[in-house]
Design a protein around this motif. Structure first.
Motif, PDB file in Angstrom:
ATOM      1  N   VAL A  21     -13.860 -10.226  -0.263  1.00  0.00           N
ATOM      2  CA  VAL A  21     -12.646  -9.878  -1.007  1.00  0.00           C
ATOM      3  C   VAL A  21     -12.473  -8.363  -1.054  1.00  0.00           C
ATOM      4  CG1 VAL A  21     -11.628  -9.871  -3.332  1.00  0.00           C
ATOM      5  CG2 VAL A  21     -12.558 -11.988  -2.377  1.00  0.00           C
ATOM      6  N   THR A  22     -13.549  -7.669  -1.322  1.00  0.00           N
ATOM      7  CA  THR A  22     -13.489  -6.207  -1.392  1.00  0.00           C
ATOM      8  C   THR A  22     -13.126  -5.593  -0.048  1.00  0.00           C
ATOM      9  OG1 THR A  22     -15.091  -6.151  -3.194  1.00  0.00           O
ATOM     10  CG2 THR A  22     -14.827  -4.136  -1.931  1.00  0.00           C
ATOM     11  N   ALA A  23     -13.718  -6.084   1.013  1.00  0.00           N
ATOM     12  CA  ALA A  23     -13.400  -5.552   2.348  1.00  0.00           C
ATOM     13  C   ALA A  23     -11.921  -5.753   2.673  1.00  0.00           C
ATOM     14  CB  ALA A  23     -14.280  -6.215   3.404  1.00  0.00           C
ATOM     15  N   MET A  24     -11.381  -6.913   2.318  1.00  0.00           N
ATOM     16  CA  MET A  24      -9.959  -7.174   2.557  1.00  0.00           C
ATOM     17  C   MET A  24      -9.091  -6.248   1.704  1.00  0.00           C
ATOM     18  SD  MET A  24      -9.810  -9.420   4.921  1.00  0.00           S
ATOM     19  CE  MET A  24      -8.121  -9.925   4.826  1.00  0.00           C
ATOM     20  N   ALA A  25      -9.478  -6.052   0.454  1.00  0.00           N
ATOM     21  CA  ALA A  25      -8.710  -5.178  -0.439  1.00  0.00           C
ATOM     22  C   ALA A  25      -8.737  -3.741   0.049  1.00  0.00           C
ATOM     23  CB  ALA A  25      -9.260  -5.276  -1.862  1.00  0.00           C
ATOM     24  N   MET A  26      -9.898  -3.281   0.481  1.00  0.00           N
ATOM     25  CA  MET A  26     -10.019  -1.905   0.981  1.00  0.00           C
ATOM     26  C   MET A  26      -9.217  -1.727   2.268  1.00  0.00           C
ATOM     27  SD  MET A  26     -11.796  -0.282  -1.280  1.00  0.00           S
ATOM     28  CE  MET A  26     -12.364   1.206  -0.475  1.00  0.00           C
ATOM     29  N   THR A  27      -9.205  -2.736   3.106  1.00  0.00           N
ATOM     30  CA  THR A  27      -8.412  -2.676   4.333  1.00  0.00           C
ATOM     31  C   THR A  27      -6.928  -2.634   3.991  1.00  0.00           C
ATOM     32  OG1 THR A  27     -10.112  -3.783   5.618  1.00  0.00           O
ATOM     33  CG2 THR A  27      -7.876  -3.857   6.497  1.00  0.00           C
ATOM     34  N   ALA A  28      -6.503  -3.435   3.034  1.00  0.00           N
ATOM     35  CA  ALA A  28      -5.101  -3.419   2.605  1.00  0.00           C
ATOM     36  C   ALA A  28      -4.723  -2.034   2.085  1.00  0.00           C
ATOM     37  CB  ALA A  28      -4.858  -4.477   1.529  1.00  0.00           C
ATOM     38  N   PHE A  29      -5.618  -1.424   1.322  1.00  0.00           N
ATOM     39  CA  PHE A  29      -5.357  -0.085   0.799  1.00  0.00           C
ATOM     40  C   PHE A  29      -5.258   0.925   1.947  1.00  0.00           C
ATOM     41  CE2 PHE A  29      -6.451   4.043  -0.917  1.00  0.00           C
ATOM     42  CZ  PHE A  29      -5.657   4.107  -2.057  1.00  0.00           C
ATOM     43  N   ARG A  30      -6.188   0.848   2.882  1.00  0.00           N
ATOM     44  CA  ARG A  30      -6.188   1.790   4.011  1.00  0.00           C
ATOM     45  C   ARG A  30      -4.922   1.641   4.844  1.00  0.00           C
ATOM     46  NH1 ARG A  30      -7.403   1.192   9.114  1.00  0.00           N
ATOM     47  NH2 ARG A  30      -8.461  -0.778   8.790  1.00  0.00           N
ATOM     48  N   VAL A  31      -4.506   0.415   5.110  1.00  0.00           N
ATOM     49  CA  VAL A  31      -3.276   0.175   5.884  1.00  0.00           C
ATOM     50  C   VAL A  31      -2.064   0.731   5.135  1.00  0.00           C
ATOM     51  CG1 VAL A  31      -1.722  -1.632   6.737  1.00  0.00           C
ATOM     52  CG2 VAL A  31      -4.174  -1.764   7.206  1.00  0.00           C
ATOM     53  N   ALA A  32      -1.989   0.483   3.827  1.00  0.00           N
ATOM     54  CA  ALA A  32      -0.880   1.014   3.032  1.00  0.00           C
ATOM     55  C   ALA A  32      -0.892   2.538   3.065  1.00  0.00           C
ATOM     56  CB  ALA A  32      -0.973   0.506   1.591  1.00  0.00           C
ATOM     57  N   LEU A  33      -2.063   3.131   2.953  1.00  0.00           N
ATOM     58  CA  LEU A  33      -2.192   4.592   2.977  1.00  0.00           C
ATOM     59  C   LEU A  33      -1.750   5.168   4.318  1.00  0.00           C
ATOM     60  CD1 LEU A  33      -3.219   6.908   1.138  1.00  0.00           C
ATOM     61  CD2 LEU A  33      -5.452   6.612   2.219  1.00  0.00           C
ATOM     62  N   MET A  34      -2.148   4.532   5.407  1.00  0.00           N
ATOM     63  CA  MET A  34      -1.763   5.017   6.740  1.00  0.00           C
ATOM     64  C   MET A  34      -0.261   4.859   6.972  1.00  0.00           C
ATOM     65  SD  MET A  34      -4.452   6.307   8.102  1.00  0.00           S
ATOM     66  CE  MET A  34      -5.050   6.772   6.498  1.00  0.00           C
ATOM     67  N   ARG A  35       0.309   3.736   6.509  1.00  0.00           N
ATOM     68  CA  ARG A  35       1.767   3.540   6.627  1.00  0.00           C
ATOM     69  C   ARG A  35       2.508   4.596   5.814  1.00  0.00           C
ATOM     70  NH1 ARG A  35       3.467  -2.149   4.876  1.00  0.00           N
ATOM     71  NH2 ARG A  35       5.493  -1.387   5.542  1.00  0.00           N
ATOM     72  N   TRP A  36       2.013   4.870   4.626  1.00  0.00           N
ATOM     73  CA  TRP A  36       2.614   5.852   3.726  1.00  0.00           C
ATOM     74  C   TRP A  36       2.567   7.239   4.357  1.00  0.00           C
ATOM     75  CZ3 TRP A  36       0.021   9.612   0.500  1.00  0.00           C
ATOM     76  CH2 TRP A  36       0.814  10.147  -0.517  1.00  0.00           C
ATOM     77  N   SER A  37       1.425   7.583   4.914  1.00  0.00           N
ATOM     78  CA  SER A  37       1.266   8.884   5.564  1.00  0.00           C
ATOM     79  C   SER A  37       2.180   9.008   6.781  1.00  0.00           C
ATOM     80  CB  SER A  37      -0.198   9.081   5.984  1.00  0.00           C
ATOM     81  OG  SER A  37      -0.360  10.279   6.707  1.00  0.00           O
ATOM     82  N   ALA A  38       2.209   7.983   7.602  1.00  0.00           N
ATOM     83  CA  ALA A  38       3.033   8.006   8.821  1.00  0.00           C
ATOM     84  C   ALA A  38       4.517   8.134   8.490  1.00  0.00           C
ATOM     85  CB  ALA A  38       2.790   6.747   9.643  1.00  0.00           C
ATOM     86  N   ALA A  39       4.913   7.626   7.318  1.00  0.00           N
ATOM     87  CA  ALA A  39       6.321   7.683   6.911  1.00  0.00           C
ATOM     88  C   ALA A  39       6.627   8.924   6.067  1.00  0.00           C
ATOM     89  CB  ALA A  39       6.686   6.420   6.138  1.00  0.00           C
ATOM     90  N   GLY A  40       5.669   9.844   5.982  1.00  0.00           N
ATOM     91  CA  GLY A  40       5.909  11.076   5.241  1.00  0.00           C
ATOM     92  C   GLY A  40       5.928  10.906   3.735  1.00  0.00           C
ATOM     93  N   GLY A  41       5.255   9.875   3.242  1.00  0.00           N
ATOM     94  CA  GLY A  41       5.158   9.677   1.803  1.00  0.00           C
ATOM     95  C   GLY A  41       6.242   8.811   1.192  1.00  0.00           C
ATOM     96  N   GLU A  42       7.025   8.187   2.021  1.00  0.00           N
ATOM     97  CA  GLU A  42       8.079   7.280   1.547  1.00  0.00           C
ATOM     98  C   GLU A  42       7.978   5.992   2.347  1.00  0.00           C
ATOM     99  OE1 GLU A  42      10.091   7.814  -0.974  1.00  0.00           O
ATOM    100  OE2 GLU A  42       9.448   9.871  -1.279  1.00  0.00           O
ATOM    101  N   PRO A  43       8.156   4.837   1.789  1.00  0.00           N
ATOM    102  CA  PRO A  43       8.387   4.557   0.377  1.00  0.00           C
ATOM    103  C   PRO A  43       7.140   4.853  -0.446  1.00  0.00           C
ATOM    104  CG  PRO A  43       8.073   2.502   1.554  1.00  0.00           C
ATOM    105  CD  PRO A  43       8.057   3.610   2.573  1.00  0.00           C
TER     106      PRO A  43
END
Length: 112
Positions: free
Chosen positions: A65-87
């Motif tokens: 569960v933790t590995a999946m949650a951390m992966t979800a966080f990392r993916v969200a962080l990378m998407r956020w960074s790639a989009a310049g902080g938006e959304p």
């Protein structure tokens, strides 16, 4: 736990976007990022085990569960960074967890 972290990161938007850009441009620094994540992963795993109770099955489940949650966080962080902080990072994290909760359905060819 991860939502609070997303809110903290979002609150320091410019600093985090710069930090993530440095990691993207300098892959040799990635082990430092992973090392920091390992500490958070252990802490989150301990919290999940505490909720589930002791035992080998609970520990194994908590690690997954933790590995999946951390992966979800990392993916969200990378998407956020790639989009310049938006959304907002919290919105991207909510989306990632919603997908996990739905069993990761195939979004189809038109979804990006």
């Amino acid at each position: 736990m991860l939502r609070e972290e997303a809110e903290r990161v979002q609150g320091q938007r410019e600093q985090w976007l710069l930090r993530l850009k440095v990691f993207e441009q300098n892959p040799s620094l990635l082990p430092r990022l992973v090392a920091g994540g390992t500490k958070a992963e252990r802490s989150l795993t301990a919290a999940v085990v505490e909720r589930l109770g002791a035992g080998p099955a609970a520990e194994s489940h908590a690690q997954l569960v933790t590995a999946m949650a951390m992966t979800a966080f990392r993916v969200a962080l990378m998407r956020w960074s790639a989009a310049g902080g938006e959304p907002m990072l919290t919105d991207l994290l909510d989306d990632a967890f919603s997908r996990l909760a739905a069993g990761l359905p195939d979004p189809g060819p038109s979804a990006h």
